[in-house]
Design a protein around this motif. Structure first.
Motif, PDB file in Angstrom:
ATOM      1  N   SER A  27      -4.374 -13.463  91.982  1.00  0.00           N
ATOM      2  CA  SER A  27      -5.789 -13.367  91.633  1.00  0.00           C
ATOM      3  C   SER A  27      -6.029 -12.487  90.421  1.00  0.00           C
ATOM      4  O   SER A  27      -6.897 -12.774  89.591  1.00  0.00           O
ATOM      5  CB  SER A  27      -6.581 -12.849  92.836  1.00  0.00           C
ATOM      6  OG  SER A  27      -6.082 -11.571  93.242  1.00  0.00           O
ATOM      7  N   SER A  28      -5.250 -11.398  90.273  1.00  0.00           N
ATOM      8  CA  SER A  28      -5.456 -10.499  89.139  1.00  0.00           C
ATOM      9  C   SER A  28      -5.101 -11.192  87.825  1.00  0.00           C
ATOM     10  O   SER A  28      -5.775 -11.019  86.809  1.00  0.00           O
ATOM     11  CB  SER A  28      -4.627  -9.228  89.310  1.00  0.00           C
ATOM     12  OG  SER A  28      -3.239  -9.541  89.383  1.00  0.00           O
TER      13      SER A  28
ATOM     14  N   LYS B  78      -5.204 -14.507  87.252  1.00  0.00           N
ATOM     15  CA  LYS B  78      -6.237 -15.503  86.970  1.00  0.00           C
ATOM     16  C   LYS B  78      -7.507 -14.838  86.470  1.00  0.00           C
ATOM     17  O   LYS B  78      -8.168 -15.341  85.557  1.00  0.00           O
ATOM     18  CB  LYS B  78      -6.514 -16.337  88.223  1.00  0.00           C
ATOM     19  CG  LYS B  78      -5.414 -17.324  88.546  1.00  0.00           C
ATOM     20  CD  LYS B  78      -5.815 -18.322  89.605  1.00  0.00           C
ATOM     21  CE  LYS B  78      -5.929 -17.699  90.980  1.00  0.00           C
ATOM     22  NZ  LYS B  78      -6.130 -18.729  92.028  1.00  0.00           N
ATOM     23  N   GLU B  79      -7.860 -13.704  87.068  1.00  0.00           N
ATOM     24  CA  GLU B  79      -9.074 -12.998  86.646  1.00  0.00           C
ATOM     25  C   GLU B  79      -8.942 -12.504  85.214  1.00  0.00           C
ATOM     26  O   GLU B  79      -9.899 -12.560  84.434  1.00  0.00           O
ATOM     27  CB  GLU B  79      -9.350 -11.826  87.585  1.00  0.00           C
ATOM     28  CG  GLU B  79     -10.670 -11.123  87.307  1.00  0.00           C
ATOM     29  CD  GLU B  79     -10.995 -10.073  88.345  1.00  0.00           C
ATOM     30  OE1 GLU B  79     -11.085  -8.880  87.973  1.00  0.00           O
ATOM     31  OE2 GLU B  79     -11.156 -10.442  89.521  1.00  0.00           O
TER      32      GLU B  79
ATOM     33  N   LEU C 224      -9.410 -15.477  83.047  1.00  0.00           N
ATOM     34  CA  LEU C 224     -10.799 -15.929  83.141  1.00  0.00           C
ATOM     35  C   LEU C 224     -11.721 -15.066  82.283  1.00  0.00           C
ATOM     36  O   LEU C 224     -12.686 -15.562  81.686  1.00  0.00           O
ATOM     37  CB  LEU C 224     -11.251 -15.886  84.611  1.00  0.00           C
ATOM     38  CG  LEU C 224     -12.602 -16.525  84.941  1.00  0.00           C
ATOM     39  CD1 LEU C 224     -12.580 -18.018  84.624  1.00  0.00           C
ATOM     40  CD2 LEU C 224     -12.950 -16.294  86.413  1.00  0.00           C
ATOM     41  N   SER C 225     -11.390 -13.782  82.188  1.00  0.00           N
ATOM     42  CA  SER C 225     -12.219 -12.863  81.401  1.00  0.00           C
ATOM     43  C   SER C 225     -12.183 -13.186  79.904  1.00  0.00           C
ATOM     44  O   SER C 225     -13.014 -12.696  79.139  1.00  0.00           O
ATOM     45  CB  SER C 225     -11.770 -11.418  81.636  1.00  0.00           C
ATOM     46  OG  SER C 225     -10.466 -11.206  81.094  1.00  0.00           O
TER      47      SER C 225
ATOM     48  N   VAL D 187     -13.391 -19.293  92.423  1.00  0.00           N
ATOM     49  CA  VAL D 187     -12.362 -18.612  91.611  1.00  0.00           C
ATOM     50  C   VAL D 187     -12.760 -18.596  90.137  1.00  0.00           C
ATOM     51  O   VAL D 187     -12.190 -17.839  89.345  1.00  0.00           O
ATOM     52  CB  VAL D 187     -10.993 -19.300  91.743  1.00  0.00           C
ATOM     53  CG1 VAL D 187     -10.504 -19.246  93.175  1.00  0.00           C
ATOM     54  CG2 VAL D 187     -11.038 -20.745  91.251  1.00  0.00           C
TER      55      VAL D 187
ATOM     56  N   ASN E  19     -15.799 -17.787  89.096  1.00  0.00           N
ATOM     57  CA  ASN E  19     -16.894 -16.845  88.863  1.00  0.00           C
ATOM     58  C   ASN E  19     -16.420 -15.762  87.919  1.00  0.00           C
ATOM     59  O   ASN E  19     -15.425 -15.078  88.180  1.00  0.00           O
ATOM     60  CB  ASN E  19     -17.380 -16.223  90.177  1.00  0.00           C
ATOM     61  CG  ASN E  19     -18.038 -17.238  91.088  1.00  0.00           C
ATOM     62  OD1 ASN E  19     -18.583 -18.251  90.606  1.00  0.00           O
ATOM     63  ND2 ASN E  19     -18.031 -17.003  92.384  1.00  0.00           N
ATOM     64  N   LEU E  20     -17.109 -15.611  86.813  1.00  0.00           N
ATOM     65  CA  LEU E  20     -16.692 -14.612  85.812  1.00  0.00           C
ATOM     66  C   LEU E  20     -16.780 -13.214  86.384  1.00  0.00           C
ATOM     67  O   LEU E  20     -17.743 -12.876  87.078  1.00  0.00           O
ATOM     68  CB  LEU E  20     -17.584 -14.715  84.567  1.00  0.00           C
ATOM     69  CG  LEU E  20     -17.310 -15.938  83.667  1.00  0.00           C
ATOM     70  CD1 LEU E  20     -18.426 -16.088  82.645  1.00  0.00           C
ATOM     71  CD2 LEU E  20     -15.964 -15.782  82.953  1.00  0.00           C
ATOM     72  N   PRO E  21     -15.780 -12.361  86.105  1.00  0.00           N
ATOM     73  CA  PRO E  21     -15.819 -10.982  86.592  1.00  0.00           C
ATOM     74  C   PRO E  21     -16.947 -10.210  85.947  1.00  0.00           C
ATOM     75  O   PRO E  21     -17.356 -10.476  84.824  1.00  0.00           O
ATOM     76  CB  PRO E  21     -14.446 -10.423  86.159  1.00  0.00           C
ATOM     77  CG  PRO E  21     -14.013 -11.290  85.016  1.00  0.00           C
ATOM     78  CD  PRO E  21     -14.568 -12.648  85.306  1.00  0.00           C
TER      79      PRO E  21
END
Length: 399
Positions: free
Chosen positions: A358-359, A361-362, A365-366, A393, A395-397
């Motif tokens: 997840s980290s 991908k995040e 994604l950012s 998944v 959803n923007l941080p």
């Protein structure tokens, strides 16, 4: 003198008449019973067609089928695997729980039911064509797509390759299923080029009749993955971590399509710290622009599964998810009689698929703007819906 009854019939003749009447009634009763059973059979067959994802996964040797419905346990999976299916998901999932009676293989069967129900529901909602009416024309139009299909005539099984979804391992399996024994071919550097020119790649088959026969009658397998995780893996593998000349050419195409200088290829670092051919933002910009992708004929590494394997036109017998990789593969191979080949899916030194954490991908994604995230959702929406992956998944941080 022969005894007579009150109506003038002789007693022996009367007995014979009663006997004939008895047999006539017996025959009539048998006919009525046959008609009744025949009607019940056809009603039951229609019922099976309406819940075919359930029926298709019964095993002849499983005694406990209470969790799958009131269907005769003697009906084997092979009798129902190719039944067309239209079943809303809730009709399948709303069953009395029997966890204590459900072993790992039983749980795999239930996942297969859910996977297929998800695909059917998504195809219905999208009004996608479910039936190919002109197979020869379909094969002609989709000639390039057939490059993704591999088969084993011995096992009457066909596999649709989805890049970045454990395709290296499954190609190893099909290489061995087709009689391959050279260990050098099984390496990650050799299995792909070998499979491209193999006689078990469907696009290398010259007989259209044989191509159609395999597509229509063979058991089918595909391995799916959450679309954004697959995109991140594809970017890392082709444009970030191990770029080569082939992908440099693609990188130049990407930059040109966005009006950028191709000389920028390989000059900038990505979040991984490596010099990347293009940035992740540029990669997603290119892959979500369908007009540009079509202009350059695309590449299956960034095509949606819906455009590679046609899950709304083929009723896949086995769907494997990366998230349940080991069990899904193990019992799929068991059903085609090759459980012993499981080792080739996870052999060391291969190009193994790992689910992006997840980290990671995040972090990728950012790098994207809200508009790019929306474009990605739109481009891969059919995959998200067909395989029941959550778009949460994406959803923007919070910044």
């Amino acid at each position: 003198m022969t005894a007579m009854d009150e109506r003038g019939f002789s007693i022996p003749n009367k007995c014979r008449s009663l006997k004939y009447m008895f047999f006539a009634c017996l025959i009539l009763s048998a006919l009525v019973t046959y008609v009744y059973i025949n009607n019940v059979f056809h009603s039951h067959r229609d019922f099976l067609n309406s819940i075919s994802p359930v029926a298709s996964l019964l095993r002849a040797d499983r005694k406990d089928v209470s969790s799958i419905g009131n269907i005769n346990a003697s009906q084997t999976a092979s009798e129902h695997l190719n039944v067309l299916q239209y079943v809303p998901r809730k009709k399948i999932t709303e069953r009395p729980p029997t966890t204590e009676l459900c072993d790992e293989e039983c749980q795999w069967e239930r996942r297969q039911i859910r996977y297929k129900a998800d695909v059917n529901q998504a195809c219905d909602l999208n009004n996608e064509a479910r039936q190919i009416t002109n197979w020869a024309e379909w094969v002609k139009v989709n000639e390039l797509v057939l490059q993704s299909f591999y088969f084993s005539d011995k096992h009457k099984t066909i596999y649709c390759e989805i890049p970045k979804s454990a395709c290296t391992g499954m190609k190893r399996v099909f290489y061995v299923m087709n009689g391959g024994k050279d260990k050098k071919v099984l390496t990650k550097m050799n299995i792909h080029p070998h499979s491209f020119r193999s006689n078990w790649r469907l696009s290398n088959e010259k007989s259209v009749k044989k191509v159609i026969e395999r597509l229509k009658t063979y058991k089918s397998i595909m391995i799916v993955r959450e679309p954004f995780a697959r995109a991140v893996s594809g970017y890392q593998d082709k444009f970030d971590l191990r770029p080569n000349g082939f992908w440099k050419d693609w990188a130049k195409k990407m930059l040109r399509s966005e009006g950028k200088d191709p000389s920028l290829v390989g000059t900038r670092k990505d979040i991984s710290g490596h010099k990347a051919l293009v940035t992740f933002e540029e990669f997603i910009t290119f892959t979500t622009n369908t007009s540009v992708v079509n202009k350059y004929r695309g590449d299956q590494h960034w095509m949606p599964i819906a455009e590679i394997c046609f899950p709304c036109q083929f009723n896949y017998d086995f769907i494997i998810k990366i998230e349940n990789m080991k069990d899904d593969v193990e019992y799929t191979l068991k059903r085609i009689g090759e459980e012993k080949l499981l080792q080739y899916m996870f052999e060391k030194g291969g190009h193994e698929t790992k689910s992006s954490n997840s980290s990671s991908k995040e972090a990728y994604l950012s790098q994207l703007t809200p508009d790019l995230v929306a474009a990605f959702k739109d481009r891969f929406s059919k995959d998200y819906h067909a395989f029941n992956y959550s778009m949460d998944v994406l959803n923007l941080p919070q910044r």
